[in-house]
Scaffold this active site. Sequence first.
Site, PDB file in Angstrom:
ATOM      1  CG  HIS A 102      22.855  43.397  26.661  1.00 50.74           C
ATOM      2  ND1 HIS A 102      22.203  44.382  25.971  1.00 50.74           N
ATOM      3  CD2 HIS A 102      23.653  44.021  27.558  1.00 50.74           C
ATOM      4  CE1 HIS A 102      22.585  45.559  26.437  1.00 50.74           C
ATOM      5  NE2 HIS A 102      23.480  45.375  27.387  1.00 50.74           N
ATOM      6  CD  GLU A 112      19.180  40.926  24.578  1.00 51.58           C
ATOM      7  OE1 GLU A 112      18.696  42.033  24.309  1.00 51.58           O
ATOM      8  OE2 GLU A 112      19.439  40.569  25.736  1.00 51.58           O
ATOM      9  CB  CYS A 127      19.844  47.387  23.800  1.00 49.96           C
ATOM     10  SG  CYS A 127      21.204  46.337  23.221  1.00 49.96           S
ATOM     11  CB  CYS A 182      20.613  42.798  21.804  1.00 48.97           C
ATOM     12  SG  CYS A 182      21.990  42.655  22.979  1.00 48.97           S
TER      13      CYS A 182
END
Length: 126
Positions: free
Chosen positions: A55, A57, A83, A86
Amino acid sequence: MAFEWGKLSHCKRKQVGALIVKDRMIISDGFNGTPTGFDNCCEDEEGITKWEVLHAEANAILKVASSTQSAKNATLYITLSPCKQCSKLIHQAGIKRVVYARKYKDSSGLDFLEKAGVEIMHLPYE
């Protein structure tokens, strides 16, 4: 700027961009995609995201972790709210503020960050 960064993603389903800002300077950036050295295709033949895709981030946090910078007390600007996986990385990295434009389908990541004392701000952008 996070939306522009997200355009670098090869993902077809979602293009997400992230910027980590500290002391009014961008210290890291990321977009969702495959790890270094892997094929840039993020989805399988059925259009499902491959498990190895990172992802945005996570990529930004990993990038700052390999630099001389620290994300402690920084702000994460991201096009899609994090999410739950993360959100743990965000908290552990010491990021104190998350600003997101669009809400992810599962809000448990935001719930975790609020519980951890991270400031959350929804800043809609179209």
